[in-house]
Design an enzyme around this catalytic site. Structure first.
Site, PDB file in Angstrom:
ATOM      1  N   LEU A 103       0.783  -0.939  -0.042  1.00 45.75           N
ATOM      2  CA  LEU A 103      -0.101   0.019   0.064  1.00 45.75           C
ATOM      3  C   LEU A 103       0.895   1.171  -0.096  1.00 45.75           C
ATOM      4  CD1 LEU A 103      -2.815  -1.030   2.734  1.00 45.75           C
ATOM      5  CD2 LEU A 103      -2.866  -1.205   0.199  1.00 45.75           C
ATOM      6  N   ASP A 104       0.529   2.355  -0.665  1.00 45.63           N
ATOM      7  CA  ASP A 104       1.411   3.270  -0.668  1.00 45.63           C
ATOM      8  C   ASP A 104       1.341   4.101   0.864  1.00 45.63           C
ATOM      9  OD1 ASP A 104       1.406   3.377  -3.325  1.00 45.63           O
ATOM     10  OD2 ASP A 104      -0.397   4.652  -3.653  1.00 45.63           O
ATOM     11  N   LYS A 105       2.554   4.886   0.808  1.00 41.79           N
ATOM     12  CA  LYS A 105       2.706   5.497   2.005  1.00 41.79           C
ATOM     13  C   LYS A 105       1.597   6.185   2.767  1.00 41.79           C
ATOM     14  CE  LYS A 105       6.302   8.603   4.375  1.00 41.79           C
ATOM     15  NZ  LYS A 105       7.235   9.357   4.289  1.00 41.79           N
TER      16      LYS A 105
END
Ligand code: URA
Length: 240
Positions: A103-105
Site C-alpha cells: 500500500l502506498d505510504k
C-alpha cells in the site's frame, strides 16, 4: 521432527546463535521442563515450547492483519521511514515477515503480513482473481462515465492496460467517494485509474482482500494474528 534451536529461531524471531544462547542459558522449556540442549529434536505439532516462560507459537507460518496507518512504508526495511514491520507488536514479530502486497505510504487499511511466500503469491497473482477493495475519497464527482471506463478497463497514458474494475458510489457522499474493486496491484493503480478520469484521490483505504474485511474494531496502527478461518475466507469461492 525439528531441532529445538531451529524451531526457536524460526518461530521466535531469533538468529540461530541467539536461540542457542537462550537454550543454554536455561530460558527454554520443552513440555514443562527446562531443556539446555539446542540439538534436541521436537515434534512441533505435539511438543510445547516456552521461552522466558511464554509459549512459542508452533505454527509454521503466521498471517497478520495490520490496519496500516498513513506515514509508514510497505517494506521490510527502510533507511528513512518506519516500515509496516517496525510497527508490529513484539509478540507478533518473527523472522522472515514481509507485507503480502504494497500500500502506498499515505494509504491506510488492510495489509496482510506473513512469512509464507506461497500464500503471498496466491493472493497477489492477478490470475487468481482475488479481489481487493478500496474506499477512495476524491476531489470531484464520480460520473456514470467514470464507472463505465472502470468497467471497460482503464488504459494509462503509457499504454498499460488495467483489467476491468468495479466502481460503486458510496451513498450520501455527494458522488465523491467510491468503492473500487480490482484483482491486480499495479503501482499506484487506484490513484492512476482515477487520474485518467480527471479525478484526484484525496484519501485511500483498503477494506478487503478476497472475502477478508478489515476488522472495524482494530484501531489504525494495530495488528492481530489471523485465524485459519480468516485466512480461508480470503479464498472463498477460489481454488487454492
Ligand atoms: N492503489 C493505489 O493507488 N495506492 C495504493 O496504496 C493501493 C492501490
Amino acid at each position: 521432527m525439528e531441532r529445538l534451536d531451529k524451531f526457536l529461531s524460526s518461530r521466535g524471531g531469533y538468529s540461530r546463535r541467539e536461540a542457542q544462547k537462550l537454550i543454554k542459558g536455561g530460558e527454554v522449556g520443552v513440555n514443562g521442563e527446562i531443556c539446555k540442549i539446542p540439538e534436541r529434536k521436537l515434534d512441533p505439532e505435539n511438543d510445547s515450547v516456552t521461552c522466558g516462560g511464554k509459549t512459542v507459537c508452533a505454527d509454521e507460518h503466521i498471517y497478520i492483519m495490520l490496519n496500516k496507518p498513513a506515514g509508514v512504508v510497505s517494506a521490510t526495511e527502510d533507511s528513512r521511514d518506519a516500515t509496516v514491520i517496525d510497527i508490529l507488536p513484539p509478540e507478533l514479530k518473527r523472522k522472515g515477515l514481509f507485507p503480502a502486497g504494497r500500500l502506498d505510504k499515505d494509504t491506510e487499511g488492510l495489509l496482510i503480513i506473513t512469512d509464507d511466500g506461497d500464500f503471498a503469491h496466491k493472493i497477489l497473482s492477478p490470475k487468481n482473481h482475488i479481489e481487493k477493495r478500496y474506499v477512495a475519497r476524491l476531489d470531484g464527482e464520480i460520473t456514470e462515465d467514470t464507472i463505465r471506463r472502470f468497467e471497460q478497463g482503464i488504459v494509462f497514458s503509457d499504454g498499460t492496460k488495467c483489467m476491468p474494475a468495479g466502481l460503486e458510489i458510496v451513498p450520501g457522499s455527494q458522488n465523491s467517494t467510491g468503492i473500487v474493486t480490482i484483482c491486480e496491484g499495479k503501482f499506484h493503480q487506484v490513484k492512476k485509474m482515477f487520474a485518467v478520469c480527471g479525478l484526484k484521490v484525496v484519501h485511500l483505504q483498503r477494506i478487503s482482500v478476497g472475502n477478508l474485511y478489515i476488522d472495524g474494531k482494530l484501531p489504525i496502527g494495530s495488528a492481530k494474528k489471523l485465524t485459519n478461518l480468516d485466512v480461508d475466507a480470503i479464498f472463498i469461492g477460489k481454488i487454492h
